[in-house]
Design a protein around this motif. Structure first.
Motif, PDB file in Angstrom:
ATOM      1  N   ALA A  62     -88.781  16.434 -20.256  1.00  0.00           N
ATOM      2  CA  ALA A  62     -88.702  16.003 -18.851  1.00  0.00           C
ATOM      3  C   ALA A  62     -89.840  16.595 -18.028  1.00  0.00           C
ATOM      4  N   ASP A  63     -90.205  17.838 -18.336  1.00  0.00           N
ATOM      5  CA  ASP A  63     -91.282  18.519 -17.601  1.00  0.00           C
ATOM      6  C   ASP A  63     -92.654  17.951 -17.935  1.00  0.00           C
ATOM      7  N   MET A  64     -92.768  17.186 -18.995  1.00  0.00           N
ATOM      8  CA  MET A  64     -93.997  16.450 -19.317  1.00  0.00           C
ATOM      9  C   MET A  64     -93.908  15.008 -18.809  1.00  0.00           C
ATOM     10  N   LEU A  65     -92.722  14.431 -18.880  1.00  0.00           N
ATOM     11  CA  LEU A  65     -92.529  13.045 -18.454  1.00  0.00           C
ATOM     12  C   LEU A  65     -92.912  12.835 -16.992  1.00  0.00           C
ATOM     13  N   LEU A  66     -92.342  13.621 -16.099  1.00  0.00           N
ATOM     14  CA  LEU A  66     -92.560  13.369 -14.677  1.00  0.00           C
ATOM     15  C   LEU A  66     -94.025  13.530 -14.262  1.00  0.00           C
ATOM     16  N   PRO A  67     -94.744  14.558 -14.704  1.00  0.00           N
ATOM     17  CA  PRO A  67     -96.173  14.601 -14.374  1.00  0.00           C
ATOM     18  C   PRO A  67     -96.954  13.404 -14.928  1.00  0.00           C
ATOM     19  N   CYS A  68     -96.596  12.929 -16.118  1.00  0.00           N
ATOM     20  CA  CYS A  68     -97.278  11.744 -16.655  1.00  0.00           C
ATOM     21  C   CYS A  68     -97.010  10.528 -15.768  1.00  0.00           C
ATOM     22  N   VAL A  69     -95.772  10.383 -15.310  1.00  0.00           N
ATOM     23  CA  VAL A  69     -95.432   9.300 -14.387  1.00  0.00           C
ATOM     24  C   VAL A  69     -96.289   9.410 -13.125  1.00  0.00           C
ATOM     25  N   ILE A  70     -96.417  10.618 -12.596  1.00  0.00           N
ATOM     26  CA  ILE A  70     -97.217  10.843 -11.383  1.00  0.00           C
ATOM     27  C   ILE A  70     -98.683  10.506 -11.639  1.00  0.00           C
ATOM     28  N   LEU A  71     -99.222  10.937 -12.779  1.00  0.00           N
ATOM     29  CA  LEU A  71    -100.635  10.686 -13.082  1.00  0.00           C
ATOM     30  C   LEU A  71    -100.954   9.210 -13.222  1.00  0.00           C
ATOM     31  N   TYR A  72     -99.967   8.417 -13.625  1.00  0.00           N
ATOM     32  CA  TYR A  72    -100.202   6.984 -13.806  1.00  0.00           C
ATOM     33  C   TYR A  72     -99.841   6.152 -12.574  1.00  0.00           C
ATOM     34  N   GLU A  73     -99.393   6.801 -11.510  1.00  0.00           N
ATOM     35  CA  GLU A  73     -99.147   6.054 -10.285  1.00  0.00           C
ATOM     36  C   GLU A  73    -100.493   5.599  -9.730  1.00  0.00           C
ATOM     37  N   PRO A  74    -100.654   4.306  -9.473  1.00  0.00           N
ATOM     38  CA  PRO A  74    -101.957   3.793  -9.021  1.00  0.00           C
ATOM     39  C   PRO A  74    -102.402   4.396  -7.684  1.00  0.00           C
ATOM     40  N   GLY A  75    -103.720   4.587  -7.588  1.00  0.00           N
ATOM     41  CA  GLY A  75    -104.328   4.952  -6.325  1.00  0.00           C
ATOM     42  C   GLY A  75    -104.343   6.420  -5.957  1.00  0.00           C
ATOM     43  N   HIS A  76    -104.131   7.306  -6.911  1.00  0.00           N
ATOM     44  CA  HIS A  76    -104.135   8.728  -6.589  1.00  0.00           C
ATOM     45  C   HIS A  76    -105.071   9.492  -7.513  1.00  0.00           C
ATOM     46  N   GLU A  77    -105.582  10.608  -6.999  1.00  0.00           N
ATOM     47  CA  GLU A  77    -106.472  11.454  -7.797  1.00  0.00           C
ATOM     48  C   GLU A  77    -105.687  12.141  -8.914  1.00  0.00           C
ATOM     49  N   ARG A  78    -106.397  12.405  -9.998  1.00  0.00           N
ATOM     50  CA  ARG A  78    -105.799  13.157 -11.101  1.00  0.00           C
ATOM     51  C   ARG A  78    -105.889  14.639 -10.784  1.00  0.00           C
ATOM     52  N   ARG A  79    -104.750  15.284 -10.718  1.00  0.00           N
ATOM     53  CA  ARG A  79    -104.676  16.706 -10.389  1.00  0.00           C
ATOM     54  C   ARG A  79    -103.743  17.425 -11.355  1.00  0.00           C
ATOM     55  N   PHE A  80    -103.964  18.727 -11.488  1.00  0.00           N
ATOM     56  CA  PHE A  80    -103.021  19.563 -12.216  1.00  0.00           C
ATOM     57  C   PHE A  80    -101.736  19.579 -11.391  1.00  0.00           C
ATOM     58  N   LEU A  81    -100.573  19.510 -12.047  1.00  0.00           N
ATOM     59  CA  LEU A  81     -99.293  19.374 -11.355  1.00  0.00           C
ATOM     60  C   LEU A  81     -98.310  20.468 -11.780  1.00  0.00           C
ATOM     61  N   PRO A  82     -98.497  21.694 -11.285  1.00  0.00           N
ATOM     62  CA  PRO A  82     -97.546  22.753 -11.633  1.00  0.00           C
ATOM     63  C   PRO A  82     -96.141  22.403 -11.122  1.00  0.00           C
ATOM     64  N   THR A  83     -95.151  22.714 -11.932  1.00  0.00           N
ATOM     65  CA  THR A  83     -93.764  22.428 -11.579  1.00  0.00           C
ATOM     66  C   THR A  83     -93.259  23.436 -10.559  1.00  0.00           C
ATOM     67  N   ILE A  84     -92.736  22.922  -9.455  1.00  0.00           N
ATOM     68  CA  ILE A  84     -92.076  23.760  -8.453  1.00  0.00           C
ATOM     69  C   ILE A  84     -90.581  23.815  -8.753  1.00  0.00           C
ATOM     70  N   SER A  85     -90.009  22.666  -9.034  1.00  0.00           N
ATOM     71  CA  SER A  85     -88.580  22.566  -9.300  1.00  0.00           C
ATOM     72  C   SER A  85     -88.349  21.445 -10.304  1.00  0.00           C
ATOM     73  N   LEU A  86     -87.436  21.673 -11.237  1.00  0.00           N
ATOM     74  CA  LEU A  86     -87.059  20.645 -12.204  1.00  0.00           C
ATOM     75  C   LEU A  86     -85.539  20.647 -12.312  1.00  0.00           C
ATOM     76  N   GLN A  87     -84.936  19.508 -11.997  1.00  0.00           N
ATOM     77  CA  GLN A  87     -83.482  19.349 -12.080  1.00  0.00           C
ATOM     78  C   GLN A  87     -83.165  18.439 -13.258  1.00  0.00           C
ATOM     79  N   VAL A  88     -82.324  18.897 -14.150  1.00  0.00           N
ATOM     80  CA  VAL A  88     -81.965  18.129 -15.338  1.00  0.00           C
ATOM     81  C   VAL A  88     -80.449  18.001 -15.391  1.00  0.00           C
ATOM     82  N   ASP A  89     -79.969  16.770 -15.489  1.00  0.00           N
ATOM     83  CA  ASP A  89     -78.548  16.512 -15.698  1.00  0.00           C
ATOM     84  C   ASP A  89     -78.399  15.895 -17.079  1.00  0.00           C
ATOM     85  N   TYR A  90     -77.724  16.616 -17.973  1.00  0.00           N
ATOM     86  CA  TYR A  90     -77.499  16.115 -19.327  1.00  0.00           C
ATOM     87  C   TYR A  90     -76.302  15.173 -19.305  1.00  0.00           C
TER      88      TYR A  90
END
Length: 155
Positions: A62-90
């Motif tokens: 999940a901590d890799m999935l969401l940054p990849c989703v962000i990186l592929y959102e059109p129209g934004h610069e590619r930046r390093f994305l340190p995790t501030i908060s990650l919520q996981v519901d199993y």
């Protein structure tokens, strides 16, 4: 090790997450419209004593999935994305041999943060709901790379 024939069509191995994921992967990705999907096959080394995928592996995914989703959102610069908060519901288990796949969406951007959410499935059944907040870090290269996983070139 995951056999290439057991990976769903369109997914390609990707090198993300540095040495930690190089050891714990492999992860696979494919384009889905303007976005990206990430996946992996649950191997014995990913499991807990009950022979189901360890929650730590799923959280790492999940901590890799969401940054990849962000990186592929059109129209934004590619930046390093340190995790501030990650919520996981199993929601359900991912058994040994299951194909785990995730996709998500960006909910909001501010000047310094990005909010995203996603759903992860195991063999087509919802297994996790995830959400996260990521800091907009330093540019990666010139920030213009629109295909950091090189998925468009492989398609």
């Amino acid at each position: 090790m995951t056999e290439p024939a057991s990976i769903p069509a369109g997914f390609r191995p990707v090198a993300i997450g540095g040495p930690f994921l190089a050891h714990n992967g492999p992860l696979y990705a494919r384009l889905a419209g303007e976005g990206v999907q990430l996946g992996f096959r649950v191997e014995a080394r990913h499991t807990n004593p009950l022979n189901i995928c360890h929650g730590g592996m799923l959280a790492t995914f999940a901590d890799m999935l969401l940054p990849c989703v962000i990186l592929y959102e059109p129209g934004h610069e590619r930046r390093f994305l340190p995790t501030i908060s990650l919520q996981v519901d199993y929601l359900a288990q991912a058994a040994l041999g299951a194909w785990v796949q995730g996709e998500g969406q960006v909910l909001r951007r501010t000047r310094s943060m990005v909010f995203a959410q996603g759903v992860v499935s195991a063999d087509g059944q919802a297994a996790m709901r995830v959400s996260g907040i990521f800091k907009l870090g330093n540019l990666i290269g010139d920030g213009a790379e629109g295909d950091p996983l090189r998925l468009r070139a492989a398609a």
